[in-house]
Design a protein around this motif. Structure first.
Motif, short mmCIF file in Angstrom:
data_model
loop_
_atom_site.label_atom_id
_atom_site.label_comp_id
_atom_site.label_asym_id
_atom_site.label_seq_id
_atom_site.Cartn_x
_atom_site.Cartn_y
_atom_site.Cartn_z
N ASP A 1 -31.48 23.93 1.75
CA ASP A 1 -31.44 23.26 0.45
C ASP A 1 -32.72 23.52 -0.35
OD1 ASP A 1 -28.99 22.26 1.08
OD2 ASP A 1 -29.62 20.18 1.31
N ILE A 2 -33.86 23.47 0.33
CA ILE A 2 -35.14 23.67 -0.35
C ILE A 2 -35.22 25.07 -0.93
CG2 ILE A 2 -37.59 24.03 0.14
CD1 ILE A 2 -37.05 21.16 -0.24
N VAL A 3 -34.86 26.07 -0.15
CA VAL A 3 -34.95 27.46 -0.62
C VAL A 3 -33.92 27.73 -1.72
CG1 VAL A 3 -34.71 29.89 0.04
CG2 VAL A 3 -35.88 28.28 1.57
N GLU A 4 -32.69 27.27 -1.51
CA GLU A 4 -31.61 27.52 -2.47
C GLU A 4 -31.85 26.81 -3.80
OE1 GLU A 4 -29.04 29.51 -2.03
OE2 GLU A 4 -29.01 29.86 0.14
N SER A 5 -32.64 25.75 -3.79
CA SER A 5 -32.89 25.00 -5.03
C SER A 5 -33.71 25.80 -6.04
CB SER A 5 -33.63 23.69 -4.71
OG SER A 5 -34.98 23.95 -4.33
N GLY A 6 -34.41 26.82 -5.57
CA GLY A 6 -35.20 27.65 -6.48
C GLY A 6 -36.62 27.17 -6.70
N ILE A 7 -37.11 26.24 -5.89
CA ILE A 7 -38.50 25.80 -5.99
C ILE A 7 -39.41 26.99 -5.70
CG2 ILE A 7 -40.26 24.26 -5.03
CD1 ILE A 7 -37.98 22.34 -4.27
N ASP A 8 -40.45 27.15 -6.52
CA ASP A 8 -41.34 28.30 -6.38
C ASP A 8 -42.42 28.10 -5.33
OD1 ASP A 8 -40.55 30.14 -8.80
OD2 ASP A 8 -40.66 28.11 -9.62
N SER A 9 -42.88 26.87 -5.15
CA SER A 9 -43.97 26.60 -4.23
C SER A 9 -43.67 25.34 -3.44
CB SER A 9 -45.30 26.43 -4.99
OG SER A 9 -46.37 26.19 -4.11
N LEU A 10 -43.75 25.44 -2.12
CA LEU A 10 -43.45 24.33 -1.22
C LEU A 10 -44.76 23.77 -0.69
CD1 LEU A 10 -40.53 26.01 0.75
CD2 LEU A 10 -40.45 24.77 -1.42
N LYS A 11 -45.03 22.51 -1.01
CA LYS A 11 -46.35 21.94 -0.81
C LYS A 11 -46.40 20.98 0.38
CE LYS A 11 -50.08 20.12 -3.71
NZ LYS A 11 -50.42 19.84 -5.12
N ILE A 12 -47.41 21.17 1.21
CA ILE A 12 -47.69 20.28 2.33
C ILE A 12 -48.85 19.38 1.92
CG2 ILE A 12 -48.46 20.15 4.73
CD1 ILE A 12 -47.23 23.01 5.03
N GLU A 13 -48.70 18.08 2.11
CA GLU A 13 -49.77 17.13 1.77
C GLU A 13 -50.75 17.01 2.93
OE1 GLU A 13 -51.87 13.37 1.94
OE2 GLU A 13 -50.26 13.97 3.29
N GLY A 14 -52.03 16.68 2.64
CA GLY A 14 -52.92 16.38 3.74
C GLY A 14 -54.29 17.03 3.73
N ARG A 15 -55.04 16.93 2.63
CA ARG A 15 -56.37 17.54 2.60
C ARG A 15 -57.35 16.84 3.53
NH1 ARG A 15 -59.19 17.63 -2.45
NH2 ARG A 15 -57.61 16.43 -3.55
N MET A 16 -57.02 15.64 3.98
CA MET A 16 -57.91 14.92 4.89
C MET A 16 -57.44 15.02 6.34
SD MET A 16 -58.77 11.58 2.54
CE MET A 16 -60.00 10.96 3.68
N LYS A 17 -56.39 15.80 6.59
CA LYS A 17 -55.88 15.96 7.95
C LYS A 17 -56.70 17.02 8.71
CE LYS A 17 -52.47 13.01 7.64
NZ LYS A 17 -51.07 13.41 7.68
N SER A 18 -56.53 17.06 10.03
CA SER A 18 -57.30 17.94 10.90
C SER A 18 -56.77 19.37 10.90
CB SER A 18 -57.24 17.39 12.34
OG SER A 18 -55.91 17.52 12.85
N ILE A 19 -57.56 20.29 11.50
CA ILE A 19 -57.09 21.66 11.65
C ILE A 19 -55.89 21.71 12.61
CG2 ILE A 19 -59.28 22.76 11.07
CD1 ILE A 19 -59.72 23.24 14.06
N HIS A 20 -55.81 20.76 13.53
CA HIS A 20 -54.65 20.67 14.41
C HIS A 20 -53.39 20.40 13.58
CE1 HIS A 20 -52.37 18.27 17.72
NE2 HIS A 20 -52.05 19.55 17.77
N TYR A 21 -53.48 19.44 12.69
CA TYR A 21 -52.35 19.10 11.83
C TYR A 21 -51.98 20.27 10.93
CZ TYR A 21 -49.58 16.57 8.32
OH TYR A 21 -48.57 16.18 7.46
N VAL A 22 -52.96 20.82 10.23
CA VAL A 22 -52.71 21.90 9.28
C VAL A 22 -52.09 23.10 9.97
CG1 VAL A 22 -53.79 23.56 7.71
CG2 VAL A 22 -54.48 21.16 7.65
#
Length: 422
Positions: free
Chosen positions: A244-265
Motif C-alpha cells: 500500500d505504501i509503495v503503490e500510493s506513490g509517496i516519494d519519501s518514506l520517513k522513519i522517526e527517531g533522531r534521539m534513538k540509538s544506532i541499534h534502533y536506527v
C-alpha cells in the motif's frame, strides 16, 4: 509483463554523525539531521557545521542525501541570524531544509537561493489543496501530517505533483502535528521551539468528579492498585503494509527517531530496506516475512500500530496497562575488525556482556547469525569473563565471518527466566 514500480526514498533519522553513517551503511537513501539552531530536538546530538560537512561528504560519497530540520515556530527575534545559517547549509552541500514557519521559508529563499525547502509535518498538511499552495510558494516537497489516511494519500498523490514525504515508522504525537502546547502549560517548555518535555508520556491519576468535591479514582484494579494513565500513543509501523505504501506513490518514506540509538536506527532501516527492495523487485510474488516483523521487536520501542492510515485510532492504540509485547534483545557492541585467518572479531563494547551470553551478530542486508559467547580477551590479550566498561575493546572467536560496523545483541530470555523463577 513485469510490473514497474517507482522506488521511494528511504529516509532515516540521524541524531549524531555516528547515526548518520550507520543509517546510510544499513540502507538509507537519505537522512535528516538537526543543527545548533531552529530545530525541534534541543536534546538530540545536533550537528555543528563541521560535523554537517563531514556528514554531507560521507552521504554524497554513498549516493545519499542529507536534510536539515529547521522546523521551529519562531517568535520575535528568533529569526536573527537565520539567513547566515541557511547560506552556510547551502554552501556545505545540504540537500534541503525542512521548515514549518513561513518567515524562515522566506529568509531561506531570499538569503540562500538554490537550497531546497521542504514543508515540515509541523504544518499539518493533510489535503492536496494545501500541498498545491506550498508548491506555488516554491517548496519542492511536503511532509504530510501524521493524521492523514491512506485513502487521502492516494487522492493527494493524484491531484498534485509536488514530492510527498510521509512517516512510516516511529513515535506518534498525541496532538495534531505542530499544534501541541501541552508542554508549554505543564513545564513552561515550548514544544514548537524545541523544548517539548513529552508531558503526554507522563503517568497520571485519572479521577471521576460526578459532583463537586467528589474524588473517586477511576481505574482501580481488583486489589485497589491505582492504574496510571497517560495520553501516550503507541508507535507507528507500516512494515505489514509495504504494498500500500509503495503503490500510493509517496516519494519519501520517513522513519522517526533522531534521539534513538544506532541499534534502533540500524535495525529499523535494515528491515524496511529489505521489505521495500523485495516488493519492488517482484511485487507479484511479494510475501511479508515474519522475521522482518520479529526483527523490529529486537529493539526497544512502544507498542506498534498503523496510526491514522486505516482509520481513527482507538483505545487500543494508547499506552496503558501491561505491555502486549516486549523487546527480547539488548544492544551490546559493534564490530571494529575481523581476521579471516584466525576468525577473531574485534568488538567495541556498548553495554555489559559476559561469557555464557547468547548473542547475535547482524549486518546490512538482514545478515544474521547467533553465537554463544564462550571466550573473550581484553586488549592485552588476557582472558576475561565479562566486558563491563563503556567502549571497552575486546576480541572473541566467531563461528561465521562478520564485517566492520556489524552490530551485536544479546538475548534477554535467560535474564527474564531468572527473574520469573525468583
Amino acid at each position: 509483463m513485469k510490473k514497474t514500480l517507482k522506488r521511494p526514498e528511504l529516509l532515516a533519522p540521524a541524531g549524531t554523525l555516528e547515526k548518520l553513517k550507520t543509517a546510510i551503511h544499513y540502507g538509507a537513501d537519505a537522512v535528516y539531521i538537526g543543527g545548533d539552531a531552529y530545530g525541534l530536538r534541543s536534546r538530540a546530538g545536533n550537528f555543528s557545521f563541521e560535523e554537517m560537512a563531514e556528514g554531507v561528504e560521507f552521504a554524497h560519497s554513498h549516493n545519499a542525501k542529507v536534510y536539515v530540520a529547521a522546523n521551529m515556530v519562531t517568535h520575535e527575534n528568533d529569526q536573527i541570524g537565520a539567513g547566515e545559517f541557511f547560506r552556510t547549509l547551502r554552501d556545505i552541500g545540504i540537500d534541503a531544509v525542512i521548515v514549518s514557519d513561513p518567515a524562515l521559508m522566506q529568509i531561506c529563499a531570499m538569503d540562500a537561493p538554490g537550497l531546497e525547502i521542504h514543508l515540515s509535518t509541523q504544518q499539518s498538511a493533510v489535503n492536496y489543496e494545501t500541498l498545491n499552495f506550498w508548491q506555488e510558494a516554491g517548496l519542492t516537497r511536503c511532509v504530510l501530517g501524521r493524521e492523514v489516511s491512506m485513502e487521502e494519500v492516494v487522492e493527494i498523490r493524484a491531484k498534485t505533483d509536488v514530492e510527498i514525504e510521509a512517516f512510516i515508522h516511529g513515535a506518534m504525537c498525541i496532538s495534531y502535528s505542530g499544534r501541541c502546547t501541552l508542554s508549554n502549560h505543564m513545564a513552561d517548555r515550548d514544544a514548537n521551539r524545541g523544548g517539548c518535555c513529552q508531558s503526554c508520556r507522563w503517568k497520571y491519576g485519572l479521577f471521576d468528579l460526578p459532583a463537586l468535591g467528589d474524588k473517586e479514582m477511576v481505574g482501580k484494579g481488583e486489589e485497589g492498585i491505582d492504574e496510571p494513565f497517560s495520553m501516550s500513543a503507541v508507535d507507528l509501523s507500516m512494515i505489514q503494509h509495504i504494498p500500500d505504501i509503495v503503490e500510493s506513490g509517496i516519494d519519501s518514506l520517513k522513519i522517526e527517531g533522531r534521539m534513538k540509538s544506532i541499534h534502533y536506527v540500524s535495525t529499523v532501516v535494515n528491515v524496511y530496506r529489505k521489505a521495500l527492495d523485495s516488493y519492488i523487485e517482484d511485487p507479484e510474488n511479494y510475501v511479508l516475512q515474519e522475521d522482518w516483523v520479529d526483527e523490529l521487536w529486537k529493539v526497544a520501542q512502544r507498542e506498534l500500530a498503523t496510526g491514522f492510515y486505516y482509520g481513527i485510532p482507538t483505545e487500543n492504540e494508547q499506552l496503558f496497562g501491561e505491555r502486549r509485547r516486549k523487546p527480547r534483545y539488548k544492544f551490546i557492541g559493534q564490530v571494529l575488525a575481523y581476521d579471516e585467518e584466525t576468525k577473531i572479531a574485534t568488538i567495541q563494547q556498548r553495554n555489559l556482556f559476559k561469557v555464557g551470553d547468547k548473542i547475535e551478530f547482524y549486518g546490512p542486508g538482514m545478515r544474521h547469525h547467533p553465537e554463544e559467547l564462550e571466550e573473550m580477551w581484553n586488549e592485552e590479550g588476557e582472558t576475561i569473563r565479562s566486558a563491563p566498561h563503556a567502549m571497552q575493546i575486546v576480541t572473541m572467536k566467531v563461528s561465521q565471518p562478520v564485517k566492520p560496523q556489524d552490530m551485536i545483541r544479546k538475548s534477554l530470555e535467560r535474564t527474564r527466566r531468572k527473574i520469573a523463577q525468583k
